[in-house]
Scaffold this motif. Structure first.
Motif, mmCIF file in Angstrom:
data_model
loop_
_atom_site.group_PDB
_atom_site.id
_atom_site.type_symbol
_atom_site.label_atom_id
_atom_site.label_comp_id
_atom_site.label_asym_id
_atom_site.label_seq_id
_atom_site.Cartn_x
_atom_site.Cartn_y
_atom_site.Cartn_z
ATOM 1 N N THR A 1 0.981 -1.206 0.056
ATOM 2 C CA THR A 1 -0.148 0.411 -0.269
ATOM 3 C C THR A 1 0.473 1.109 0.123
ATOM 4 N N VAL A 2 1.008 1.908 -0.776
ATOM 5 C CA VAL A 2 1.353 3.255 -1.364
ATOM 6 C C VAL A 2 0.718 4.600 -0.213
ATOM 7 N N ALA A 3 0.869 5.483 0.949
ATOM 8 C CA ALA A 3 0.756 6.146 1.333
ATOM 9 C C ALA A 3 0.262 7.541 0.418
ATOM 10 N N PRO A 4 -0.657 7.721 0.766
ATOM 11 C CA PRO A 4 -1.124 9.009 -0.267
ATOM 12 C C PRO A 4 0.186 10.185 -0.565
ATOM 13 N N SER A 5 0.525 10.593 1.583
ATOM 14 C CA SER A 5 1.369 11.649 1.075
ATOM 15 C C SER A 5 2.313 11.493 2.606
ATOM 16 N N ALA A 6 3.303 12.183 2.518
ATOM 17 C CA ALA A 6 3.731 12.158 4.598
ATOM 18 C C ALA A 6 2.959 12.682 5.682
ATOM 19 N N ASP A 7 2.047 12.765 5.436
ATOM 20 C CA ASP A 7 1.268 13.473 7.160
ATOM 21 C C ASP A 7 0.938 12.281 7.601
ATOM 22 N N PRO A 8 1.731 12.156 8.836
ATOM 23 C CA PRO A 8 2.060 11.040 9.609
ATOM 24 C C PRO A 8 0.435 10.976 10.230
ATOM 25 N N ALA A 9 -0.346 12.423 10.466
ATOM 26 C CA ALA A 9 -2.324 11.469 11.070
ATOM 27 C C ALA A 9 -3.098 10.737 9.409
ATOM 28 N N ALA A 10 -2.336 10.405 8.187
ATOM 29 C CA ALA A 10 -2.802 10.591 7.078
ATOM 30 C C ALA A 10 -2.504 8.884 7.102
ATOM 31 N N LEU A 11 -1.193 8.359 7.060
ATOM 32 C CA LEU A 11 -1.107 7.019 7.351
ATOM 33 C C LEU A 11 -2.190 6.442 7.331
ATOM 34 N N PRO A 12 -2.434 5.130 6.058
ATOM 35 C CA PRO A 12 -3.098 3.936 5.894
ATOM 36 C C PRO A 12 -2.704 3.452 7.036
ATOM 37 N N ALA A 13 -3.937 2.984 7.650
ATOM 38 C CA ALA A 13 -4.380 1.566 9.561
ATOM 39 C C ALA A 13 -4.676 0.346 8.332
ATOM 40 N N GLY A 14 -3.550 -0.680 9.322
ATOM 41 C CA GLY A 14 -3.908 -2.265 8.855
ATOM 42 C C GLY A 14 -3.300 -2.749 7.745
ATOM 43 N N SER A 15 -2.230 -1.535 6.418
ATOM 44 C CA SER A 15 -1.747 -2.421 5.678
ATOM 45 C C SER A 15 -0.568 -3.488 5.929
ATOM 46 N N GLU A 16 -0.368 -4.485 5.116
ATOM 47 C CA GLU A 16 0.608 -5.488 5.204
ATOM 48 C C GLU A 16 2.193 -4.745 4.950
ATOM 49 N N THR A 17 2.417 -4.275 3.993
ATOM 50 C CA THR A 17 3.538 -3.411 3.507
ATOM 51 C C THR A 17 3.073 -1.773 3.295
ATOM 52 N N LEU A 18 3.140 -0.499 3.964
ATOM 53 C CA LEU A 18 3.718 0.197 3.660
ATOM 54 C C LEU A 18 3.909 0.779 3.351
ATOM 55 N N MET A 19 4.675 1.577 1.915
ATOM 56 C CA MET A 19 5.584 2.523 1.715
ATOM 57 C C MET A 19 4.759 4.248 1.512
ATOM 58 N N VAL A 20 6.165 4.449 2.354
ATOM 59 C CA VAL A 20 6.255 6.390 2.065
ATOM 60 C C VAL A 20 7.185 6.978 2.026
ATOM 61 N N ALA A 21 6.875 8.126 1.182
ATOM 62 C CA ALA A 21 7.880 8.421 0.955
ATOM 63 C C ALA A 21 8.291 10.110 1.862
ATOM 64 N N PRO A 22 8.444 10.230 2.937
ATOM 65 C CA PRO A 22 9.140 11.237 3.789
ATOM 66 C C PRO A 22 9.370 12.897 3.486
ATOM 67 N N ALA A 23 9.387 13.694 3.384
ATOM 68 C CA ALA A 23 8.992 15.522 3.068
ATOM 69 C C ALA A 23 11.100 15.067 3.994
ATOM 70 N N GLU A 24 12.009 15.912 3.432
ATOM 71 C CA GLU A 24 13.377 15.840 4.366
ATOM 72 C C GLU A 24 13.191 16.728 5.118
ATOM 73 N N GLY A 25 13.906 16.818 6.340
ATOM 74 C CA GLY A 25 13.848 17.665 7.661
ATOM 75 C C GLY A 25 13.148 16.621 7.992
ATOM 76 N N PRO A 26 13.413 17.170 9.448
ATOM 77 C CA PRO A 26 13.293 16.263 10.971
ATOM 78 C C PRO A 26 11.914 15.667 11.580
ATOM 79 N N ALA A 27 11.026 16.258 10.571
ATOM 80 C CA ALA A 27 9.461 15.771 10.795
ATOM 81 C C ALA A 27 9.739 14.348 10.421
ATOM 82 N N VAL A 28 10.392 13.623 9.334
ATOM 83 C CA VAL A 28 10.748 12.346 9.647
ATOM 84 C C VAL A 28 10.951 11.607 10.334
#
Length: 454
Positions: free
Chosen positions: A124-151
């Motif tokens: 499952t590819v996350a639609p954004s790097a917003d921590p509050a919007a990550l899909p729940a319950g995925s088996e494999t979760l793909m996320v493209a973080p933004a640069e910086g400490p928010a990671v």
């Protein structure tokens, strides 16, 4: 002028001692620099968790406790509590398989966490790097973080997402954190604890990440073989006896380990994280011992293996040298070697500030502390204080700059510390902590502030 006899001089000194003992000692930059110079110097190679270098650091802290007049905790036969651990070293040859394509550790991805466990599942590819919007319950979760400490906030959210496998697209910060590929970094657990079953978190090169995201389907992670050995981690513990055994115990702590020598030969010195906090514990032990005796006993602790998963503090609460119910409050000190520009000049942040009245009481008595400006990053739950808080003890961490750019990089060195800030921060804690040890005030949780036991 008549010269006084040696006996008379000694008598005058003894008579003057109680008054002098109550003066607030001065924390000197020279002393702070000397301690940090050893703990974060080249000789200890970054004090890696559960290594000989960590044990030497614990022995050094124990020696400083003894010099300050602290004793072993009643019932302990010395100043060091050793916790047995199991160290498992991965093969360095893990693979990811997607259809008929195989990706290799090192060339295509690096291990961030949990690399010993096999994992697989639909992508499952996350639609954004917003921590509050990550899909729940995925088996494999793909996320493209933004640069910086928010990671860091994103990392925490991914850990809690329920995914068995998390694939992160490499950023500059993630590249620094995993530049050795995680190939030979041991995974450490307490010997009496079950192996971790948390998610496997991998950092993929941009090319590999984009390839997997475009292909979709299911992916499998194979960790390869691993080597297992026994070891130990070290907690340095010192005791300052109080005059009233019924008054409870004040506890002051930090963690003495860091990441150590990476497999690519780079030393992660950990000057700020957390040699700075360990120096604070050493300095406060000396200062508070000089101001004693206090009504409350004071327990000083420097934990091992925080970087390996808060292992030292977890072992401490499961094998406490004193009854946990005797501990009135715990102040953890972490990363006070520089100040966050978002905070008022000279001020440290306290995690979970509003969860209890401890921080407000310290501030009223002169401590340079204030609320955490990053509540969304859950720092209260990410330091050694949390193990005690889960047992009901009012426990918080103070920090100068929790999101400092040098965090977990090779740039966390003595040269990048603000020694005057650090010295002043420690100084500001001396009198307030002495007042806590001398007075009748006992910190209490605010309504809803105590975390639920797990």
């Amino acid at each position: 002028m008549k010269r006084l006899s040696l006996a008379a001089v000694s008598l005058i000194a003894l008579m003057a001692a109680p008054a002098l003992a109550q003066q607030t000692p001065t924390i000197s930059e020279n002393s702070v620099t000397a301690h940090i110079g050893f703990l974060a110097g080249e000789e200890l190679q970054g004090r890696a968790s559960a290594t000989r270098d960590e044990a030497i650091a614990a022995a050094y802290v124990a020696a400083q406790f003894r010099l300050s007049g602290l004793t072993p905790v009643p019932g302990m036969d010395g100043y060091v509590q050793r916790a047995p651990v199991v160290k498992t070293t991965p093969s360095g040859a893990a693979t990811l398989t997607l259809g008929g394509v195989t990706l290799n550790q090192g060339a295509d991805f690096a291990i961030m966490r949990g690399g010993l466990n096999a994992a697989s599942g639909a992508v499952t590819v996350a639609p954004s790097a917003d921590p509050a919007a990550l899909p729940a319950g995925s088996e494999t979760l793909m996320v493209a973080p933004a640069e910086g400490p928010a990671v860091r906030a994103l990392f925490g959210a991914a850990m809690r997402s329920g995914a068995k496998l998390v694939l992160l697209r490499r950023t500059e910060m993630l590249a620094q954190a995993t530049s050795d590929g995680g190939s030979r970094d041991p995974v450490i657990r307490l010997a009496d604890a079950a192996p971790s079953t948390g998610p496997v978190i991998l950092v993929l090169s941009p090319e590999a990440y984009d390839r997997v995201a475009a292909a979709g389907g299911s992916i499998a992670y194979d960790p390869g073989a691993s080597q297992v050995e026994q070891g130990f981690t070290s907690n340095a513990i010192g005791w300052l006896q109080g005059t009233d055994p019924t008054a409870g115990v004040l506890m002051i702590s930090a963690h003495l380990d860091h990441i150590g020598l990476r497999s690519d030969g780079v030393v992660m010195h950990g000057a700020n994280d957390d040699a700075s906090g360990t120096v604070a514990v050493i300095e406060l032990a000396e200062a508070l011992a000089a101001m004693g005796p206090h009504e409350r006993s004071i327990l000083f602790v420097a934990y091992g293996s925080e970087e390996a998963g808060l292992l030292g503090s977890r072992y401490f609460v499961e094998h406490p040298p004193i009854p946990l119910e005797d501990i009135a409050a715990n102040l953890e000190i972490e990363m006070i070697g520089d100040q966050d520009p978002q905070l008022p000049e000279g001020v440290m942040m306290m995690t979970g500030f509003t969860r209890s009245n401890f921080g407000a009481a310290l501030k009223e008595r002169g401590a340079l502390v204030g609320p955490d400006p990053y509540p969304e990053q859950n720092f209260f739950e990410r330091s050694d204080n949390y193990a005690l808080a889960l047992k009901g003890i009012v426990a918080h961490t103070v920090s100068g700059w929790a999101t400092i750019p040098t965090y977990h990089t090779a740039d966390d060195t003595i040269a990048n510390l603000d020694i005057p800030f650090m010295t002043n921060a420690i100084q500001s804690l001396v009198a307030p902590l002495a007042a806590m040890a001398d007075g009748g005030f006992t910190p209490e949780w605010s309504e809803g502030g105590r975390p639920a036991a797990r």
